[in-house]
Design a protein around this motif. Structure first.
Motif, PDB file in Angstrom:
ATOM      1  N   LEU A 687      19.762  11.927  -4.574  1.00 46.68           N
ATOM      2  CA  LEU A 687      18.561  12.574  -4.642  1.00 46.68           C
ATOM      3  C   LEU A 687      17.570  11.816  -4.038  1.00 46.68           C
ATOM      4  O   LEU A 687      16.481  12.392  -3.482  1.00 46.68           O
ATOM      5  CB  LEU A 687      18.376  13.065  -5.948  1.00 46.68           C
ATOM      6  CG  LEU A 687      19.372  14.310  -6.587  1.00 46.68           C
ATOM      7  CD1 LEU A 687      19.175  14.535  -8.181  1.00 46.68           C
ATOM      8  CD2 LEU A 687      19.171  15.587  -5.792  1.00 46.68           C
ATOM      9  N   LYS A 688      17.363  10.501  -4.386  1.00 46.04           N
ATOM     10  CA  LYS A 688      16.125   9.967  -3.986  1.00 46.04           C
ATOM     11  C   LYS A 688      16.041   9.659  -2.284  1.00 46.04           C
ATOM     12  O   LYS A 688      15.249   9.811  -1.749  1.00 46.04           O
ATOM     13  CB  LYS A 688      16.426   8.413  -4.596  1.00 46.04           C
ATOM     14  CG  LYS A 688      15.766   8.271  -6.039  1.00 46.04           C
ATOM     15  CD  LYS A 688      16.030   6.919  -6.408  1.00 46.04           C
ATOM     16  CE  LYS A 688      15.304   6.775  -7.769  1.00 46.04           C
ATOM     17  NZ  LYS A 688      15.384   5.308  -8.349  1.00 46.04           N
ATOM     18  N   CYS A 689      17.480   9.342  -1.881  1.00 46.48           N
ATOM     19  CA  CYS A 689      17.545   9.345  -0.575  1.00 46.48           C
ATOM     20  C   CYS A 689      17.064  10.960   0.349  1.00 46.48           C
ATOM     21  O   CYS A 689      16.440  10.842   1.351  1.00 46.48           O
ATOM     22  CB  CYS A 689      19.159   9.239  -0.012  1.00 46.48           C
ATOM     23  SG  CYS A 689      19.517   7.402  -0.515  1.00 46.48           S
ATOM     24  N   GLN A 690      17.611  11.912  -0.308  1.00 45.87           N
ATOM     25  CA  GLN A 690      17.131  13.267   0.179  1.00 45.87           C
ATOM     26  C   GLN A 690      15.656  13.277   0.081  1.00 45.87           C
ATOM     27  O   GLN A 690      15.030  14.056   0.878  1.00 45.87           O
ATOM     28  CB  GLN A 690      17.901  14.383  -0.596  1.00 45.87           C
ATOM     29  CG  GLN A 690      19.532  14.452  -0.383  1.00 45.87           C
ATOM     30  CD  GLN A 690      20.192  15.419  -1.228  1.00 45.87           C
ATOM     31  OE1 GLN A 690      19.477  16.018  -1.805  1.00 45.87           O
ATOM     32  NE2 GLN A 690      21.280  15.320  -1.009  1.00 45.87           N
ATOM     33  N   ASN A 691      15.000  13.003  -1.017  1.00 51.56           N
ATOM     34  CA  ASN A 691      13.701  13.136  -1.295  1.00 51.56           C
ATOM     35  C   ASN A 691      13.060  12.429  -0.250  1.00 51.56           C
ATOM     36  O   ASN A 691      11.955  12.932   0.335  1.00 51.56           O
ATOM     37  CB  ASN A 691      13.175  12.484  -2.563  1.00 51.56           C
ATOM     38  CG  ASN A 691      11.779  13.046  -3.047  1.00 51.56           C
ATOM     39  OD1 ASN A 691      11.334  13.567  -2.434  1.00 51.56           O
ATOM     40  ND2 ASN A 691      11.220  12.374  -4.088  1.00 51.56           N
ATOM     41  N   ALA A 697      10.145  14.102   6.609  1.00 48.97           N
ATOM     42  CA  ALA A 697      10.013  15.216   7.519  1.00 48.97           C
ATOM     43  C   ALA A 697       8.802  16.044   7.526  1.00 48.97           C
ATOM     44  O   ALA A 697       8.103  16.485   8.281  1.00 48.97           O
ATOM     45  CB  ALA A 697      11.139  16.150   7.070  1.00 48.97           C
ATOM     46  N   VAL A 698       8.191  16.075   6.039  1.00 51.34           N
ATOM     47  CA  VAL A 698       6.949  16.821   5.875  1.00 51.34           C
ATOM     48  C   VAL A 698       5.818  16.076   6.586  1.00 51.34           C
ATOM     49  O   VAL A 698       4.803  16.779   7.291  1.00 51.34           O
ATOM     50  CB  VAL A 698       6.757  16.585   4.380  1.00 51.34           C
ATOM     51  CG1 VAL A 698       5.268  17.220   3.964  1.00 51.34           C
ATOM     52  CG2 VAL A 698       7.613  17.753   3.613  1.00 51.34           C
ATOM     53  N   THR A 699       5.893  14.740   6.599  1.00 50.22           N
ATOM     54  CA  THR A 699       4.717  14.132   7.301  1.00 50.22           C
ATOM     55  C   THR A 699       4.774  14.222   8.562  1.00 50.22           C
ATOM     56  O   THR A 699       3.875  14.404   9.386  1.00 50.22           O
ATOM     57  CB  THR A 699       4.876  12.301   6.867  1.00 50.22           C
ATOM     58  OG1 THR A 699       6.387  11.987   7.091  1.00 50.22           O
ATOM     59  CG2 THR A 699       4.538  12.079   5.577  1.00 50.22           C
TER      60      THR A 699
END
Length: 972
Positions: A687-691, A697-699
């Motif tokens: 989950l950390k990797c996905q986050n 991606a957001v940036t």
């Protein structure tokens, strides 16, 4: 030396009287002659006589020869003759042919003479030290006989000579130099010397090992051709064994020095070889023994395990397995190779797993274990080879529950090959167990017992094995078949020992039933077993059958001790009553003791390897002796226990079992929770990797949106320019974020910096005036105290000056930067004006407008960048201003401190002036008194000398005054 003369009576023929006189004359010449040539000739003559007349030369000439070694060291020839003569006297090597009748007596006399002459020689330890110093000579005629002589001394009285060499300075190191000698004769004899030196002496073994002996010996073996080498390789291998056997320190040094890896090329023989000479067989045999020394079960477990791992990692085990499966290998080498592989894999899981994967080069390929078991149960194979295969199988299963499970699984119904094309290990063991060869029965029973050793799971699994006895009859369990064969006794004709089969089966049953109540229940379920055992124990048989009776008593005792009382007919108490009625408790214990009292029991308990001189001695197994030692005492206690004690013990066992079950339950829960925690940790990490990926991606999307917004604003502005063609400067400035308010703010900041600079300059002027006032107010130096205070003030003022100078330099640099900013501001204004002038005029073409627009945008972006740089510079200037303010505050505090100190000094100076005035008054009074006294003396007519040194003669003033007063009183 009178005791040596008695030996002459034992000789068959003594020397002639003339020869004794000749020896005496030669000794006199050696002792008294002044010419070196004469002494040399005499020693040469003694050498020629020393072999035939060993006793006489030894008695008369030894002392003179030792003196020659001490005094004539400059002449290598006479030293060589003397050493050869001493060697002939001390050595027991017989070169003459002796008759068969007199051979034994002459050998005994020779050994006695050698040991007696050696004792005389080493009585003075200086003689051995002298011999060690002679070995440093490089001359062949000195070094070689010296090596032979020292070797002979070590052979005669090894421990005494070893002790002398050990305490001699650099004694062992001198001998190690022999291995580096370029002359092979000396090097090879040096190896023999070190063999005798290192025999049974751990201290010397360690010194020799740390003198780089391993490296040199392995180099010699490689140079000589490894296993194809000659007798030199054999001597080197014997020396290596001396250094490593039972010496844990040297074994660890050998492993840490990566010397195990250098042993691998020794065993590269393969199938296609040039033949097996007797020397090659000897060399390879010693090499295999050297490997076994490193992994011997007698070594500490940690050292053995590390050597086993190193042998697997370097490929040595793989090379040994290649020899094991090769064709054309001599039988003794094959046997020793099997024993070596056994100890390399014993107790090492990695090596055992590799050995299980080795296949013989056959079609189809068969596992090496199966091929070896075929040799073990084949009565036509040599006895030593069958013992080696059994040892290999035992080592493969030692502490190897995985291997035990694989062997037992080959006996289970679900894994047996129905086609019969392949033979499994379990089928071979069952075939050997029920064959007509007693040795095969014993080996198969012991091998199967090792498959059950300390493994309760496999003991229960083996109960499932069913055997087909004959066509039409139902299958019989393996346990039942073993008891059936046991009950038949000698009814079946077998080849070999009468009791060997029964002993093997009883050892298998005892191992099987121990620590396994389920197996005990199955055993007792057959109603014929207990009457058979009680009948065997109760009979009075011969000595051969006493061992079988003892094993039957042990099996019955195991059935009592590990009985869970699940069968009502054979509960613990009923079995004990049965023993007491039919056998008697004392008789039962006596029969049980027959096992440990047997002569072969202690021999089998010494080491794990089944090493027997003949099949008749093959009775006990090493692991079974451990089981007997463990169970003999507890069975004795169980027999004498009452029913109440049994009940208490059962209750304790139940509580312990309950406690163990609770502990295992919690252990399982903890294990499950650990697994869940691991899974949750993995989920969190994913989950950390996905986050992180989503954040990146957001940036990226935010930056893209910003770029799109900028492009949209640019296009919008361009459209506005096309439509209005007005205010290009202001629009462009707003478009790129440059507002007129920002320019006005920059101007205000520049004005503020100017005012700050003027304020700082005024503060500096005030500080300068204050320092000048301090300088002018300093008092002139009148005393030592004033001068020291003034010096301290001057130092502090100098420091203040330095600080002020630095402040001024900082202000100057700041003023320079402000000027730069002003110039940059003027340039900015000029650029903006030029930009206004270059604004597009209505009516121009669209292309010209576009080019100018891009030019304007570029200029505006440059102006924006310059404005940012100005902001950064202004920020830096403001930080410098705060730093200067802090420095001014610190200088103000320093000046205040100095002002206080100055006031204190002024007070001190005033006090000092007052004290000085008081002293001047006192001095004036004293001078007046002296002047009046002098006038009185002149009036009285006494001559008065003018003293010019009154001020410098302070130490005599008081004495002079006292004398003057005395004189005055006398005159008065």
């Amino acid at each position: 030396m009178n005791f040596l003369r008695g030996v002459m009576g034992g000789q068959s023929a003594g020397p002639q009287h003339t020869e004794a006189e000749t020896i005496q004359k030669l000794c006199d010449r050696v002792a008294s002659s002044t010419l070196l040539d004469d002494r040399r000739d005499a020693v040469r003559a003694l050498k020629s006589l020393s072999k035939k007349y060993r006793l006489e030369v030894g008695i008369q000439a030894m002392e003179h020869l030792i003196r020659v070694l001490q005094t004539d060291r400059s002449d290598s020839e006479i030293i060589g003759y003397a050493l050869d003569t001493l060697y002939n006297i001390i050595s027991n090597d017989e070169e003459e042919e002796v008759d068969d009748v007199e051979e034994e007596n002459s050998t005994r006399q020779s050994e006695d003479l050698g040991s007696q002459f050696t004792e005389i020689f080493i009585k003075q330890q200086e003689n051995v030290t002298l011999l060690l110093s002679l070995l440093e000579e490089f001359d062949f005629h000195v070094r070689w006989p010296g090596v032979k002589l020292l070797t002979s001394l070590l052979k005669q009285l090894g421990p005494q000579v070893q002790q002398i060499i050990l305490v001699s300075p650099m004694g062992v190191s001198r001998l190690m130099d022999l291995l580096a000698d370029s002359r092979e004769v000396i090097r090879n004899d040096g190896v023999l010397l070190l063999q005798a030196l290192t025999r049974s002496n751990g201290a010397i073994q360690k010194i020799v090992a740390f003198e780089n002996a391993f490296e040199r010996l392995l180099d010699i073996i490689t140079e000589e051709g490894n296993s194809d080498g000659g007798i030199v390789v054999e001597d080197c291998l014997i020396l290596l064994q001396n250094l490593l056997k039972n010496n844990n320190s040297n074994q660890n040094f050998f492993k840490e020095g990566s010397y195990i890896q250098r042993m691998k090329p020794w065993f590269e023989v393969g199938d296609e070889n040039s033949g097996w000479s007797a020397q090659k067989v000897t060399n390879l045999h010693l090499m295999l023994q050297l490997v076994r020394v490193l992994v011997s079960p007698n070594n500490p477990p940690g050292a053995t395990s590390s050597c086993q791992k190193a042998m697997f990692q370097c490929g040595l085990l793989q090379q040994l397995c290649t020899i094991l499966m090769a064709t054309g290998v001599p039988a003794d080498i094959l046997t020793e190779t099997i024993n070596t592989v056994s100890e390399v894999i014993r107790g090492c899981q990695v090596n055992q797993d590799y050995f299980a994967s080795v296949n013989a080069p056959s079609n189809p390929p068969r596992p090496a274990i199966v091929v070896l078991l075929m040799s073990m149960v084949n009565e036509r194979q040599p006895f030593v080879l069958r013992c080696a295969v059994l040892y290999c199988f035992q080592c493969f299963l030692y502490k190897n529950q995985k291997g035990q499970g694989e062997i037992v699984s080959t006996l289970l119904p679900s894994t047996i090959d129905a086609t019969g094309n392949t033979v499994s290990a379990g089928q071979l063991l069952c075939g050997g167990l029920f064959s007509t060869d007693s040795l095969s029965n014993w080996c198969a029973a012991v091998a199967l017992a090792h498959a059950l050793q300390e493994n309760a799971t496999q003991k229960e699994q083996l109960l499932r094995v069913q055997l087909a006895t004959s066509i039409g009859n139902p299958p019989v369990s393996l346990l039942q078949q073993c008891t059936n064969i046991l009950s038949q006794g000698d009814k079946i004709n077998r080849r070999g020992s009468k009791i060997q089969t029964r002993v093997g089966l009883l050892m298998l049953l005892c191992t099987w039933l121990s620590n396994c109540p389920i197996a005990v229940t199955h055993f007792l379920h057959n109603s014929a077993n207990v009457p058979f055992l009680t009948g065997q124990i109760a009979e009075n048989l011969g000595e051969e059958e006493q061992l079988v009776q003892g094993l039957c008593a042990l099996l019955l005792g195991i059935s009592i001790y590990f009985n869970d009382n699940s069968l009502e007919t054979y509960m613990k108490e009923k079995l004990k009553q049965l023993i007491e009625k039919r056998i008697g408790k004392e008789n039962f214990i006596e029969k049980l003791g027959f096992i440990s009292k047997h002569e072969l029991y202690s021999r089998a308990s010494q080491k794990p390897q089944p090493n027997f001189p003949s099949p008749e001695y093959m009775i006990f197994d090493h692991e079974f002796t451990k089981l007997v030692k463990e169970l003999e005492g507890v069975i004795t206690k169980a027999i004498y226990k009452s029913s109440e004690e049994d009940k208490k013990e059962e209750e304790v066992k139940k509580t312990l079992e309950q406690h163990d079950s609770i502990v295992t339950h919690y252990k399982n829960m903890i294990r499950e929770q650990d697994l869940q925690l691991e899974e949750l940790k993995q989920q969190i990490s994913t989950l950390k990797c996905q986050n992180e990926q989503l954040q990146t991606a957001v940036t990226q999307q935010v930056s893209q949106i910003q770029q799109h917004k900028d492009q949209y604003n640019l296009l919008k502005v361009q459209l506005g320019k096309d439509s209005q063609h007005q205010g290009p400067y202001s629009d462009g400035a707003q478009m790129n974020g440059i507002q007129p308010e920002e320019i006005s703010r920059l101007r205000e900041e520049i004005e503020e910096l100017k005012s700050n600079r003027e304020l700082l300059q005024s503060q500096l002027a005030e500080k300068d005036s204050l320092i000048e006032n301090l300088k002018s107010s300093q008092p002139s130096p009148g005393t030592n105290e004033q001068s020291s205070a003034t010096a301290g003030d001057s130092e502090q003022i100098a420091e203040l000056k330095q600080e002020l100078a630095t402040l001024k330099s900082q202000l100057n640099s700041q003023s320079v930067e402000i000027a730069k900013l002003q110039t940059e501001k003027q340039e900015l204004l000029q650029k903006t004006e030029a930009f206004v002038k270059s604004a597009p005029v209505p009516g121009e073409s669209e292309t010209v407008i576009a080019t100018k627009t891009t030019d304007v945008e570029g200029r505006l972006s440059a102006l924006l960048q310059e404005t940012k740089e100005l902001k950064n510079e202004i920020k830096a200037l403001s930080e410098e201003r705060t730093a200067i303010k802090e420095q001014l505050d610190s200088s103000n505090s320093t000046i205040a401190i100095l002002q206080n100190e100055k006031n204190k000094l002024e007070v001190d100076i005033i006090d000092a002036k007052r004290e000085q005035d008081d002293l001047l008054v006192l001095l004036a009074d004293q001078d007046q008194k002296i002047f009046s006294l002098k006038n009185k003396l002149k009036e009285l007519g006494h001559p008065v000398e003018e003293e010019d040194e009154l001020e410098s003669g302070d130490q005599d003033d008081e004495d002079d005054e006292d004398e003057d007063d005395g004189k005055e009183q006398g005159h008065i």
